[in-house]
Motif scaffolding. Structure first.
Motif, short mmCIF file in Angstrom:
data_model
loop_
_atom_site.label_atom_id
_atom_site.label_comp_id
_atom_site.label_asym_id
_atom_site.label_seq_id
_atom_site.Cartn_x
_atom_site.Cartn_y
_atom_site.Cartn_z
N LEU A 8 55.40 24.38 58.36
CA LEU A 8 54.08 24.95 58.05
C LEU A 8 54.06 25.60 56.68
O LEU A 8 54.81 26.54 56.42
CB LEU A 8 53.69 25.99 59.10
N ALA A 10 50.73 25.72 54.81
CA ALA A 10 49.35 25.62 54.35
C ALA A 10 48.78 26.96 53.90
O ALA A 10 47.76 27.01 53.22
CB ALA A 10 48.48 25.04 55.47
N GLY A 11 49.45 28.03 54.30
CA GLY A 11 48.89 29.37 54.05
C GLY A 11 48.93 29.74 52.57
O GLY A 11 49.72 29.22 51.79
N LYS A 22 52.52 30.69 48.66
CA LYS A 22 53.81 31.29 49.00
C LYS A 22 54.97 30.30 49.07
O LYS A 22 56.02 30.53 48.47
CB LYS A 22 53.68 32.04 50.34
N GLN A 72 45.68 20.90 56.56
CA GLN A 72 44.94 21.93 57.30
C GLN A 72 43.94 22.52 56.31
O GLN A 72 44.30 23.35 55.47
CB GLN A 72 45.91 23.00 57.80
N GLY A 77 45.46 29.70 61.36
CA GLY A 77 46.62 30.20 62.10
C GLY A 77 47.68 29.14 62.35
O GLY A 77 47.44 27.93 62.19
N THR A 78 48.86 29.62 62.77
CA THR A 78 50.01 28.71 62.92
C THR A 78 49.80 27.69 64.04
O THR A 78 50.28 26.56 63.96
CB THR A 78 51.30 29.53 63.18
N LEU A 100 58.77 27.43 59.80
CA LEU A 100 57.81 27.99 58.85
C LEU A 100 58.33 27.72 57.44
O LEU A 100 59.53 27.81 57.19
CB LEU A 100 57.65 29.49 59.10
N GLY A 139 56.98 38.81 65.27
CA GLY A 139 56.55 38.74 66.66
C GLY A 139 57.71 39.14 67.57
O GLY A 139 58.85 38.73 67.33
N GLU A 154 52.73 39.48 68.60
CA GLU A 154 52.77 39.79 67.16
C GLU A 154 52.85 41.30 66.94
O GLU A 154 52.27 42.07 67.72
CB GLU A 154 51.52 39.23 66.48
N ASN A 169 60.81 36.72 67.17
CA ASN A 169 60.61 35.28 67.02
C ASN A 169 60.93 34.91 65.57
O ASN A 169 60.33 35.44 64.64
CB ASN A 169 59.13 34.99 67.33
C1 UD1 Z 1 55.02 34.26 62.07
C2 UD1 Z 1 54.99 34.33 63.60
C3 UD1 Z 1 55.84 35.51 64.07
C4 UD1 Z 1 57.24 35.36 63.54
C5 UD1 Z 1 57.24 35.23 62.02
C6 UD1 Z 1 58.64 34.85 61.54
C7 UD1 Z 1 52.83 33.46 64.42
C8 UD1 Z 1 51.49 33.83 64.93
N1 UD1 Z 1 53.64 34.48 64.07
O1 UD1 Z 1 54.36 35.42 61.59
O2 UD1 Z 1 55.85 35.55 65.52
O3 UD1 Z 1 58.02 36.47 63.95
O4 UD1 Z 1 56.36 34.18 61.61
O5 UD1 Z 1 58.73 34.85 60.15
O6 UD1 Z 1 53.14 32.30 64.34
N2 UD1 Z 1 50.65 28.88 57.97
C9 UD1 Z 1 49.92 27.70 57.93
N3 UD1 Z 1 48.62 27.72 58.34
C10 UD1 Z 1 48.02 28.84 58.81
C11 UD1 Z 1 48.78 30.04 58.87
C12 UD1 Z 1 50.10 30.03 58.44
O7 UD1 Z 1 50.42 26.65 57.52
O8 UD1 Z 1 46.84 28.76 59.19
C13 UD1 Z 1 52.05 28.86 57.48
C14 UD1 Z 1 52.25 29.73 56.27
O9 UD1 Z 1 52.08 28.98 55.07
C15 UD1 Z 1 53.67 30.23 56.43
C16 UD1 Z 1 53.92 30.15 57.92
O10 UD1 Z 1 52.89 29.37 58.48
O11 UD1 Z 1 54.59 29.41 55.77
C17 UD1 Z 1 54.00 31.52 58.59
O12 UD1 Z 1 52.80 32.22 58.34
P1 UD1 Z 1 52.81 33.81 58.19
O13 UD1 Z 1 51.40 34.21 58.00
O14 UD1 Z 1 53.80 34.23 57.19
O15 UD1 Z 1 53.28 34.26 59.66
P2 UD1 Z 1 53.92 35.66 60.04
O16 UD1 Z 1 52.84 36.69 60.06
O17 UD1 Z 1 55.09 35.94 59.23
#
Ligand code: UD1
Ligand code: CA
Length: 459
Positions: A8, A10-11, A22, A72, A77-78, A100, A139, A154, A169
């Motif tokens: 993932l 996309a954020g 990022k 996306q 969200g993830t 991630l 989380g 979370e 997590n």
């Molecule tokens: C996430 C986890 C958390 C975990 C932590 C570990 C969730 C809800 N939470 O939180 O439980 O402990 O990672 O580091 O999953 N992304 C997308 N699309 C989106 C949102 C995010 O692709 O819509 C990607 C981001 O680019 C990033 C990754 O997912 O690479 C994680 O997103 P981030 O917002 O950093 O999650 P955390 O709040 O760290």
């Protein structure tokens, strides 16, 4: 059964407050996402899909066809990010590891360990967990009285009690591929954040009596998530220490290693000495006996045996054996320096080659030129390569002596064994063996100075 990966990325990484998304942000001059992909490619994973969204062109340009891309459009969200992979992966038999894109320290051993544990246990979903003394932002793993995982909550949704839980997590999950996509569809939006949390699949799959398990990692640094520029600095320090330790164990002598930064793709041979405040990055190679630093930056360059470089910058260049560079030299853009050269104080070399034994000891600019062996560039000699519109080349033969403060106005060819008088501005080619003088003849006016008004003593 095949192993698939979803990564993932996309954020935007709002907490980073950077222009770059990022996961494209560099650590030791290498984008975060490339660290993960290098390890994915070394692991048991057969095919990787990258979820991109915010500034997706940056990833496509950087990674080309190393991965499949799932887009996306809005970052909801993830959980939603995994859902957009359904077109690519939905009907596949096998298991999928989800990671991630913001965990650059993960290595292929962690990936393989998670996959084989998941298989051995016959789990439908395996969550990779770890413990942190300060788990803020992660989380938390909620377990029931039998010690089985119940849910992931979370940080921002945790009760005070839950915030004390140190097990978190990591964001790595191994899951049966088809069951993943059926679970992801059932995720409901998290009211507080307005996002679909991937972590909700724990409860969803448990409610369907599927087997959900965890594997705990002890080396928790490897799975740290990057959220802001401070966490970037922690990851950078971890990588730097690891790279430096490996090099020192291989016989690279580092003085004050905590001030020395060596990139991931650099090769340094045994018997090299590196002094403080030195940065070596890109696909650079440093051969044995070289002494680098202090205060030196080398990027994508090849440094041969016994070269010495002090207080200097070397980019995209190659330096032959026994050459001495610096202090305060700048080599760039394809400088190719021969053996036993001297590139001294305040000398810049750009897009130029020199033969063996050539010297420019002080204050020279050598640009767009080709120089032979045993040439001496006097102090202040310059290749005048730019006419305001175009760049031109200077070709210099072997055993040429270029006097101090000489302008070599390109395009220009200087033959072998030429001697150029100091202070010359050379605009025409000089044939082999000639002495070139291109300056005004000196006139001495007899007794002229003696009648000039002398400055007063109190000046
Ligand atoms: C996430 C986890 C958390 C975990 C932590 C570990 C969730 C809800 N939470 O939180 O439980 O402990 O990672 O580091 O999953 N992304 C997308 N699309 C989106 C949102 C995010 O692709 O819509 C990607 C981001 O680019 C990033 C990754 O997912 O690479 C994680 O997103 P981030 O917002 O950093 O999650 P955390 O709040 O760290
Ligand atoms: Ca994160």
């Amino acid at each position: 059964m095949k192993n698939y990966a979803i990564i993932l990325a996309a954020g935007k990484g709002t907490r980073m407050k950077t222009e770059l998304p990022k996961c494209a942000f560099p650590i030791l001059k290498k984008p975060m996402i490339e660290y993960i992909l290098d390890n994915v490619e070394q692991s048991a994973i057969d095919e990787a899909t990258l979820v991109v969204g915010h500034k997706k062109e940056i990833f496509e340009e950087m990674l080309k066809d190393r991965v499949n891309y799932a887009v996306q459009k809005q970052q909801k969200g993830t959980g939603h990010a995994v859902k957009v992979c359904e077109d690519i992966l939905g009907d596949k038999e096998g298991q999928t590891i989800i990671m991630l894109g913001d965990m650059p320290l993960v290595d292929y051993k962690v990936i393989n360990k998670a996959i084989s544990y998941h298989q051995d246990r016959g789990n439908d979903l395996t969550i990779v967990t770890t413990k942190y003394e300060h788990p803020k932002g992660y989380g938390r793993i909620i377990r029931n009285e039998y010690g089985n995982i119940e849910a992931i909550v979370e940080h921002r949704d945790c009760s005070t009690e839950q915030k004390r839980i140190k097990e978190v997590n990591t964001g790595i999950y191994v899951v049966n591929n088809k069951k993943l996509f059926s679970a992801v569809k059932k995720i409901k939006v998290n009211k507080r954040k307005g996002e679909f949390y991937l972590t909700d699949i724990v409860q969803i799959m448990k409610d369907e009596d599927l087997i959900v398990g965890t594997i705990e990692l002890w080396d928790s640094e490897k799975v740290m998530g990057i959220n802001d520029l401070y966490t970037v600095s922690i990851a950078e320090r971890y990588l730097r220490d690891k790279i430096n330790k490996d090099l020192m164990e291989k016989g690279v002598y580092m003085i004050s290693p905590n001030t020395i930064t060596i990139g991931h793709d650099v090769t340094i041979e045994q018997g090299v000495t590196i002094y403080p405040n030195t940065y070596i990055t890109g696909a650079s190679v440093i051969k044995s006996g070289a002494k680098i630093g202090p205060n030196t930056e080398i990027h994508t360059s090849i440094i041969h045996q016994n070269v010495k470089i002090k207080h200097s910058l070397v980019y995209d260049s190659e330096i032959g054996k026994n050459t001495v560079v610096g202090p305060f030299a700048h080599l760039r853009n394809g400088a190719s320096i021969g053996e036993n050269n001297r590139v001294g104080n305040f000398v810049e070399v750009k897009n130029s080659s020199t033969g063996d034994g050539t010297k420019a000891a002080h204050l020279a600019y050598i640009g767009d030129s080709q120089t032979g062996k045993n040439v001496n560039f006097g102090c202040g000699s310059i290749t005048v390569n730019y006419d305001g519109i175009k760049k031109h080349r200077t070709i210099i033969g072997d055993d040429v002596f270029i006097g101090c403060n000489t302008n070599l106005v390109a395009p220009l060819e200087i033959g072998d064994n030429v001697f150029i008088a100091a202070g010359s501005t050379v605009t025409r080619n000089v044939p082999k063996g000639a002495l070139a003088i291109a300056r005004n003849r000196q006139i001495n006016k007899r007794d002229y100075a003696k009648n000039l008004i002398k400055p007063k003593d109190d000046n």
